[in-house]
Write an enzyme that holds these catalytic residues in place. Structure first.
Site, PDB file in Angstrom:
ATOM      1  N   ASP A   1       0.864  -1.182   0.000  1.00  0.00           N
ATOM      2  CA  ASP A   1       0.000   0.000   0.000  1.00  0.00           C
ATOM      3  C   ASP A   1       0.901   1.233   0.000  1.00  0.00           C
ATOM      4  OD1 ASP A   1      -1.738  -2.149   0.640  1.00  0.00           O
ATOM      5  OD2 ASP A   1      -3.088  -0.822   1.750  1.00  0.00           O
TER       6      ASP A   1
ATOM      7  N   LYS B   1      -6.932   3.337  -3.677  1.00  0.00           N
ATOM      8  CA  LYS B   1      -7.354   3.386  -2.271  1.00  0.00           C
ATOM      9  C   LYS B   1      -7.574   4.834  -1.863  1.00  0.00           C
ATOM     10  CE  LYS B   1      -5.462   2.115   2.304  1.00  0.00           C
ATOM     11  NZ  LYS B   1      -4.336   1.411   2.978  1.00  0.00           N
TER      12      LYS B   1
ATOM     13  N   LYS C   1     -10.334   0.308  -2.695  1.00  0.00           N
ATOM     14  CA  LYS C   1     -10.283   0.135  -1.247  1.00  0.00           C
ATOM     15  C   LYS C   1     -10.594   1.454  -0.545  1.00  0.00           C
ATOM     16  CE  LYS C   1      -7.209  -1.083   2.629  1.00  0.00           C
ATOM     17  NZ  LYS C   1      -5.871  -1.589   3.017  1.00  0.00           N
TER      18      LYS C   1
END
Length: 332
Positions: A164, A232, A268
């Protein structure tokens, strides 16, 4: 209703079978492409998100939605006080969220800092739970590229299944899109292991710092053409994190990107999703915007650790007809 972005024809994305080659050839070309995306109607976007959030579902569908949401959670600990013991405890909860009910699904992943990846990997040995690691000087992203790449390579070498990364919001807001693109591409390459396999890359935009919905749309397309496996919303470390509106906008982006390229990208939302009711609203957004193809943890995740406890309590309520006591769930 929001207007769906209509990207330029695929023939404008590159030549010689290289998608986006022309678009990313220079800062000016990239700027023309990103600023050529249709503007977002904020009122329409927020109205659409709010409307979808009012949908009610039946009890049987709610039970399915709860189990699906549990299976989509990236159970996360990202604190300076993290210890190997805390990470092992979190891994145990990911594998067996409710020790009183072994039918409860496992979570999708455990997300930790790079130095805790090996601990998490060992604790999850044999389980179908991924190890995700934040990298690239999370959460601010204020570091030299070499440091960010070393951060990523260390996590991948330690066994991370997913990375991430955070974008350089300062560069993005200054209009230095090519710098942000090249950094994302470099991190993507750093996700490749020596055996040729690769960790999946989630690119975090920190939507609460991007100021406008137009910027969120541009960041979404920039991340996707750079090779993101997931886009995300947030780090969970700022005041404004995932919202139905910004998640809807990103879902529209991945839908339109697949329509143009045939490539599917995950989404996400992270931060601020705390209740079962919240989670179901987001699942409705997914179903109504991109459809069933995204209704799995392969393509949709929740970055919301505190959400798990509420899902477990609501799950027990559906099963037994009563809420559990305060000791039913662990305090993370």
């Amino acid at each position: 209703m929001t207007m769906s972005p209509i990207a330029p024809s695929p023939t404008a994305f590159g030549v010689g079978g290289a998608p986006f080659a022309d678009v990313t050839a220079s800062d000016s070309a990239l700027r023309r492409f990103l600023h050529g995306l249709p503007g977002v109607d904020p009122v329409g976007l927020e109205a659409r998100a709010a409307s979808l959030g009012t949908r009610s579902i039946k009890t049987t569908a709610k039970a399915y939605a709860i189990d699906l949401a549990i299976s989509m959670i990236d159970l996360t600990t990202l604190e300076g006080a993290d210890t190997p013991g805390k990470v092992r405890a979190l891994a145990a909860k990911a594998v067996n969220p409710d020790p009183t009910d072994r039918t409860t699904p496992m979570t999708a992943a455990v997300c930790v800092y790079p130095d805790m990846v090996a601990t998490a990997k060992e604790a999850l040995r044999g389980a179908d739970v991924k190890v995700a690691s934040v990298a690239t000087a999370f959460p601010a992203g204020r570091a030299a590229l070499g440091v960010k790449l070393a951060d990523t390579r260390d996590a991948v070498a330690a066994g991370a299944d997913e990375i991430d990364m955070v974008i350089d919001r300062g560069a993005f807001l200054a209009g230095r899109y090519l710098k942000v693109f090249e950094e994302m591409r470099a991190v993507k390459e750093a996700c490749v292991r020596e055996d040729g396999t690769a960790a999946r890359l989630k690119i975090i935009f920190e939507t609460g710092e991007l100021s406008t919905y137009d910027n969120i749309r541009r960041a979404s397309w920039l991340g996707m053409i750079a090779g993101a496996d997931f886009i995300k919303t947030s780090t969970g470390k700022v005041a404004v994190n995932a919202t139905p509106a910004n998640t809807l906008l990103m879902l529209e982006a991945v839908r339109d990107f697949r329509a143009q390229t045939g490539v599917q990208i995950g989404v996400k939302p992270a931060g601020g999703i705390r209740t079962t009711k919240d989670a179901i609203k987001f699942l409705v957004l997914v179903n109504e915007t991109v459809g069933e193809d995204w209704l799995s943890n392969e393509w949709f995740r929740f970055g919301a650790s505190s959400l798990l406890n509420d899902l477990l309590m609501q799950r027990q309520k559906l099963s037994t007809g009563r809420y559990s006591g305060p000791d039913y769930v662990t305090v993370d």
